[in-house]
Scaffold this motif. Structure first.
Motif, PDB file in Angstrom:
ATOM      1  N   GLN A 178      41.955  41.523  23.883  1.00 37.12           N
ATOM      2  CA  GLN A 178      40.525  41.232  23.899  1.00 37.12           C
ATOM      3  C   GLN A 178      40.190  40.138  22.890  1.00 37.12           C
ATOM      4  OE1 GLN A 178      38.175  42.450  25.978  1.00 37.12           O
ATOM      5  NE2 GLN A 178      36.755  41.029  25.026  1.00 37.12           N
ATOM      6  N   LEU A 179      40.779  40.240  21.703  1.00 40.13           N
ATOM      7  CA  LEU A 179      40.547  39.201  20.696  1.00 40.13           C
ATOM      8  C   LEU A 179      41.064  37.844  21.170  1.00 40.13           C
ATOM      9  CD1 LEU A 179      41.284  40.910  17.278  1.00 40.13           C
ATOM     10  CD2 LEU A 179      39.147  39.885  18.017  1.00 40.13           C
ATOM     11  N   GLU A 180      42.211  37.843  21.811  1.00 37.76           N
ATOM     12  CA  GLU A 180      42.781  36.584  22.309  1.00 37.76           C
ATOM     13  C   GLU A 180      41.891  35.984  23.388  1.00 37.76           C
ATOM     14  OE1 GLU A 180      45.280  33.368  22.550  1.00 37.76           O
ATOM     15  OE2 GLU A 180      45.165  34.926  21.018  1.00 37.76           O
ATOM     16  N   GLU A 181      41.360  36.840  24.275  1.00 36.82           N
ATOM     17  CA  GLU A 181      40.441  36.340  25.296  1.00 36.82           C
ATOM     18  C   GLU A 181      39.191  35.755  24.646  1.00 36.82           C
ATOM     19  OE1 GLU A 181      39.595  39.488  28.045  1.00 36.82           O
ATOM     20  OE2 GLU A 181      41.695  39.681  28.647  1.00 36.82           O
ATOM     21  N   GLU A 191      20.583  21.723  18.900  1.00 34.96           N
ATOM     22  CA  GLU A 191      21.043  22.426  20.094  1.00 34.96           C
ATOM     23  C   GLU A 191      22.521  22.746  20.009  1.00 34.96           C
ATOM     24  OE1 GLU A 191      20.050  21.324  24.165  1.00 34.96           O
ATOM     25  OE2 GLU A 191      18.306  20.341  23.299  1.00 34.96           O
ATOM     26  N   ILE A 192      23.295  21.869  19.416  1.00 28.80           N
ATOM     27  CA  ILE A 192      24.724  22.119  19.269  1.00 28.80           C
ATOM     28  C   ILE A 192      24.930  23.341  18.397  1.00 28.80           C
ATOM     29  CG2 ILE A 192      26.882  21.193  18.345  1.00 28.80           C
ATOM     30  CD1 ILE A 192      25.876  18.424  19.193  1.00 28.80           C
ATOM     31  N   GLY A 193      24.156  23.449  17.304  1.00 28.72           N
ATOM     32  CA  GLY A 193      24.239  24.622  16.439  1.00 28.72           C
ATOM     33  C   GLY A 193      23.905  25.890  17.207  1.00 28.72           C
ATOM     34  N   ARG A 194      22.949  25.818  18.113  1.00 28.29           N
ATOM     35  CA  ARG A 194      22.572  26.976  18.913  1.00 28.29           C
ATOM     36  C   ARG A 194      23.736  27.398  19.812  1.00 28.29           C
ATOM     37  NH1 ARG A 194      17.261  28.423  20.010  1.00 28.29           N
ATOM     38  NH2 ARG A 194      16.733  26.404  19.129  1.00 28.29           N
ATOM     39  N   ASP A 195      24.460  26.416  20.386  1.00 30.78           N
ATOM     40  CA  ASP A 195      25.621  26.738  21.221  1.00 30.78           C
ATOM     41  C   ASP A 195      26.697  27.450  20.412  1.00 30.78           C
ATOM     42  OD1 ASP A 195      24.465  25.686  23.460  1.00 30.78           O
ATOM     43  OD2 ASP A 195      25.531  23.762  23.358  1.00 30.78           O
ATOM     44  N   CYS A 196      26.909  26.968  19.184  1.00 26.36           N
ATOM     45  CA  CYS A 196      27.913  27.615  18.318  1.00 26.36           C
ATOM     46  C   CYS A 196      27.498  29.044  18.007  1.00 26.36           C
ATOM     47  CB  CYS A 196      28.093  26.831  17.020  1.00 26.36           C
ATOM     48  SG  CYS A 196      29.070  25.343  17.221  1.00 26.36           S
ATOM     49  N   GLU A 197      26.214  29.203  17.718  1.00 34.84           N
ATOM     50  CA  GLU A 197      25.746  30.553  17.407  1.00 34.84           C
ATOM     51  C   GLU A 197      25.905  31.461  18.618  1.00 34.84           C
ATOM     52  OE1 GLU A 197      21.819  30.362  15.793  1.00 34.84           O
ATOM     53  OE2 GLU A 197      22.456  29.161  14.081  1.00 34.84           O
ATOM     54  N   ASP A 198      25.648  30.953  19.805  1.00 36.77           N
ATOM     55  CA  ASP A 198      25.862  31.744  21.014  1.00 36.77           C
ATOM     56  C   ASP A 198      27.338  32.113  21.166  1.00 36.77           C
ATOM     57  OD1 ASP A 198      23.180  31.634  21.581  1.00 36.77           O
ATOM     58  OD2 ASP A 198      23.372  29.971  23.019  1.00 36.77           O
ATOM     59  N   SER A 199      28.197  31.162  20.830  1.00 33.53           N
ATOM     60  CA  SER A 199      29.636  31.426  20.906  1.00 33.53           C
ATOM     61  C   SER A 199      30.047  32.500  19.906  1.00 33.53           C
ATOM     62  CB  SER A 199      30.430  30.155  20.625  1.00 33.53           C
ATOM     63  OG  SER A 199      30.131  29.167  21.574  1.00 33.53           O
ATOM     64  N   VAL A 200      29.486  32.435  18.723  1.00 32.89           N
ATOM     65  CA  VAL A 200      29.813  33.424  17.699  1.00 32.89           C
ATOM     66  C   VAL A 200      29.287  34.800  18.119  1.00 32.89           C
ATOM     67  CG1 VAL A 200      29.395  34.107  15.305  1.00 32.89           C
ATOM     68  CG2 VAL A 200      29.972  31.743  15.838  1.00 32.89           C
ATOM     69  N   LYS A 201      28.122  34.822  18.729  1.00 30.24           N
ATOM     70  CA  LYS A 201      27.591  36.106  19.224  1.00 30.24           C
ATOM     71  C   LYS A 201      28.552  36.711  20.243  1.00 30.24           C
ATOM     72  CE  LYS A 201      22.724  35.180  18.388  1.00 30.24           C
ATOM     73  NZ  LYS A 201      21.395  34.992  18.943  1.00 30.24           N
ATOM     74  N   LEU A 202      29.184  35.859  21.020  1.00 32.49           N
ATOM     75  CA  LEU A 202      30.166  36.324  21.999  1.00 32.49           C
ATOM     76  C   LEU A 202      31.351  37.005  21.299  1.00 32.49           C
ATOM     77  CD1 LEU A 202      31.153  36.318  24.989  1.00 32.49           C
ATOM     78  CD2 LEU A 202      32.297  34.173  24.449  1.00 32.49           C
ATOM     79  N   LEU A 203      31.721  36.487  20.138  1.00 33.55           N
ATOM     80  CA  LEU A 203      32.849  37.078  19.414  1.00 33.55           C
ATOM     81  C   LEU A 203      32.543  38.486  18.919  1.00 33.55           C
ATOM     82  CD1 LEU A 203      34.089  34.046  17.313  1.00 33.55           C
ATOM     83  CD2 LEU A 203      35.192  35.060  19.297  1.00 33.55           C
ATOM     84  N   PHE A 204      31.270  38.780  18.686  1.00 35.30           N
ATOM     85  CA  PHE A 204      30.880  40.100  18.206  1.00 35.30           C
ATOM     86  C   PHE A 204      30.429  41.023  19.334  1.00 35.30           C
ATOM     87  CE2 PHE A 204      30.627  37.793  14.195  1.00 35.30           C
ATOM     88  CZ  PHE A 204      31.199  38.700  13.323  1.00 35.30           C
ATOM     89  N   ARG A 205      30.710  40.622  20.556  1.00 31.73           N
ATOM     90  CA  ARG A 205      30.322  41.430  21.710  1.00 31.73           C
ATOM     91  C   ARG A 205      31.007  42.797  21.647  1.00 31.73           C
ATOM     92  NH1 ARG A 205      32.587  39.433  27.194  1.00 31.73           N
ATOM     93  NH2 ARG A 205      34.356  39.796  25.881  1.00 31.73           N
ATOM     94  N   GLY A 206      30.271  43.856  21.933  1.00 32.94           N
ATOM     95  CA  GLY A 206      30.835  45.201  21.997  1.00 32.94           C
ATOM     96  C   GLY A 206      30.840  45.941  20.666  1.00 32.94           C
ATOM     97  N   THR A 207      30.261  45.361  19.632  1.00 36.95           N
ATOM     98  CA  THR A 207      30.205  46.061  18.347  1.00 36.95           C
ATOM     99  C   THR A 207      28.899  46.847  18.319  1.00 36.95           C
ATOM    100  OG1 THR A 207      29.246  44.105  17.323  1.00 36.95           O
ATOM    101  CG2 THR A 207      31.616  44.397  17.091  1.00 36.95           C
ATOM    102  N   SER A 208      29.006  48.147  18.595  1.00 36.12           N
ATOM    103  CA  SER A 208      27.808  48.973  18.731  1.00 36.12           C
ATOM    104  C   SER A 208      27.538  49.845  17.524  1.00 36.12           C
ATOM    105  CB  SER A 208      27.939  49.849  19.983  1.00 36.12           C
ATOM    106  OG  SER A 208      29.108  50.646  19.874  1.00 36.12           O
TER     107      SER A 208
END
Length: 189
Positions: free
Chosen positions: A89-92, A117-134
């Motif tokens: 999952q981390l590799e994906e 806007e580029i910073g916003r894309d990075c932040e969206d990408s970082v949010k993806l990395l923390f997906r599933g942390t409940s």
């Protein structure tokens, strides 16, 4: 050996007395050997019974140890499977993030989008990395795993990305703390 024919023919009783004495001594010797043999047999039987008990005990312990080892190996296999799934999952997530990072780098060089806007894309990408942390524990574990991968001291590390990861981690941590505080306040009412 005693020659009985000679003793019978002899007129003197001394050879007969010597023969009787020899037979008496021989009889005593045989009785003593018989007793020693019986004692040895009894001792042998006791040792045999003791060895059988020890062997049974050893076999029982061996069976229990094999069963314990089998259970431990199954447990280790399960843990290994969980770890492998986590690493997959981390590799994906890392691949997805790398793709988005490359796209972002291409956008920066092409000047298609302004910097915010580029910073916003990075932040969206970082949010993806923390997906599933409940929960806070899963958040902390994911954060540690991401730091192991992206820390600037690593070969594939990135300082900017680590800053974004730290910012997202702190934001989510604060969110969990606020939720816990609100839950305590509701419980006190």
């Amino acid at each position: 050996m005693i020659d009985w024919d000679e003793i019978n023919k002899a007129e003197d009783t001394s050879p007969l007395k010597e023969a009787k004495l020899w037979l008496f001594r021989e009889n005593i010797r045989l009785e003593n050997e018989k007793k020693e043999l019986a004692a040895s047999q009894e001792k042998f039987l006791k040792e045999r019974v003791r060895f059988q008990r020890e062997l049974e005990d050893l076999n029982r312990r061996t069976v229990m140890e094999r069963k314990r080892l089998k259970e431990e190996s199954l447990f280790i296999e399960k843990k290994l499977a969980i770890l492998q799934n986590g690493f997959k999952q981390l590799e994906e997530d890392r691949r997805s993030f790398e793709r988005q990072r490359k796209e972002l780098a291409q956008r920066r060089t092409g000047s298609l989008f302004p910097e915010p806007e580029i910073g916003r894309d990075c932040e969206d990408s970082v949010k993806l990395l923390f997906r599933g942390t409940s929960n806070p524990l899963a958040l902390r574990k994911r954060y540690k795993d991401l730091m192991k991968i992206f820390h600037p001291d690593n070969l594939s590390g990135d300082g900017e990305l680590v800053q974004l990861i730290n910012r997202e981690y702190l934001r989510r941590k604060k969110h969990f703390e606020q939720a816990a505080l609100a839950e305590r306040n509701r419980g006190q009412e």
